[in-house]
Design an enzyme around this catalytic site. Structure first.
Site: not given
Length: 396
Positions: A91, A93-94, A215, A265, A303, A305, A308, A333
């Site tokens: 990003d 920095g804003g 924003g 994100d 799940c 993973c 789990c 997870h």
């Protein structure tokens, strides 16, 4: 331009694509975990590869403070520094203008921050932001924009939008690695459709490799949120990636993807893990609650993973918020859940099953049919019939 964006499938506004970046070929829609200081808290880079993460987000402001972009550059860039072979996005920095506003002063020249490390003033200009990001070496870099909370109204929103357009030209001029790094512009304009429209047109005229919708996710109501996303995705180019910044709730990602967004994100999946909360198809599971203390089931029985497969809710309840291992297991997870959500969105669009996927997702999250009205409104605009998972309102 150092990217290729190839649409592989569509359903109305939703699209699934192959995004080829210098370090990795990614599939969209995709969620990007946030590694502020060049690390996802508690997870190794090999674990992130294991769960199918394509892009990690790094924070320019924090990396510039510590360990410094000069050091990262000397070490061969952030990819080598953090031993991450796949794609990175930094990003500008804003965002810290909003999150650290008590430390920041914004003028046409740039943003003056009070360093949280030593208290000294530190000027971040559009040129400096790009120079720092050029040294860090991420696949995607973000223009410095003038960020204002969406809950603010009045002339400040208009001032910020026009300044964002002036600053994009300074960012483009400062960008020294356009064949290795992709500069994305950020659409600002608050909740004002006229300002958003002016900003989209101004950025599209600059023919950038990709565009972000900025924003949002700052406290505005959900009906306003989805309408801004819908307006911007409709006006942005078909052949470029669209990134909605700061969005991490699974429901929001499904809605934004239906409206034609590609990238997201947020710190949410890992931050909520540190508070003992796991993401599950039904919503969230609060592992600190006493009811978990003797629950032998995994976090999510559906799940796949490692967490789990190996650990019970009762075991993680013992660790949650008390031991580092608790937040590590839940973070693993939660990010696995987000990567699977990304894959499921992609495959359902490619395979022509997107409406079925959306209905199944909503039925699990809202088994009583009480899908929020804003979701119903957004899906109507997206051309997806979700009537089978909504309880009709009682007739008066």
């Amino acid at each position: 331009m150092a990217l290729r964006f190839e649409i592989l499938g569509r359903f109305n506004r939703a699209r699934a694509a192959k995004l080829t970046l210098p370090h990795f070929v990614c599939e969209t829609p995709l969620f990007m975990p946030v590694g502020t200081q060049g690390t996802i808290k508690g997870l190794t880079t090999s674990q992130l590869e294991e769960i199918g993460c394509h892009i990690i987000l790094g924070n320019t402001y924090h990396l510039a403070l510590r360990p410094t972009s000069e050091l990262i550059h000397e070490m061969g860039g952030l990819h080598k520094f953090m031993n991450w072979p796949r794609a990175l996005l930094t990003d500008s920095g804003g965002f810290q203008m909003v999150s650290l506003l008590h430390l920041a002063d914004i003028t046409e020249k740039g943003v003056t921050f009070q360093s949280p490390v030593d208290g000294k003033p530190m000027l971040l200009t559009p040129e400096e932001s790009i120079q720092i990001q050029n040294r860090i070496g991420a696949d995607i870099i973000m223009a410095l924009d003038d960020v204002v909370k969406t809950t603010i109204t009045g002339p400040r929103i208009e001032e910020a939008m026009y300044r964002t357009l002036r600053w994009i030209d300074r960012c483009i001029a400062a960008h020294k690695r356009p064949h290795e790094q992709n500069l994305f512009g950020i659409v600002q304009g608050g909740l004002d459709p006229v300002l958003r429209d002016i900003c989209v047109k101004g950025l599209v005229d600059r023919n950038l490799p990709g565009y972000a919708i900025g924003g949002l996710a700052g406290g505005e109501d959900k009906d306003s949120f989805w309408r801004v996303v819908a307006q911007c995705t409709a006006a942005l180019p078909e052949d470029k990636p669209r990134y909605v910044m700061g969005v991490g709730y699974p429901l929001d990602i499904v809605v934004c993807s239906a409206l034609g967004a590609d990238m997201y994100d947020c710190v949410y999946p890992t931050r909520t893990a540190r508070f003992g909360t796991a993401l599950i198809p039904e919503g969230v599971l609060k592992l600190k609650h006493q009811a978990m203390s003797n629950d032998t089931r995994p976090i999510d029985p559906t799940c796949e993973c490692t967490v789990c497969k190996k650990y019970s809710r009762a075991y993680i309840h013992c660790l949650a918020t008390k031991e580092a291992m608790g937040s590590i297991l839940i973070s693993y997870h939660n990010l696995y859940y987000m990567m699977k959500l990304s894959r499921d969105l992609h495959s359902s669009i490619v395979d022509g099953r997107f409406p079925e996927f959306v209905c199944s997702f909503l039925q699990k999250m809202f088994p009583k049919g009480d899908v929020p009205q804003w979701v119903c409104n957004a899906m109507e605009v997206a051309g997806i019939d979700i009537s089978s998972c909504c309880t009709p309102p009682p007739s008066s």
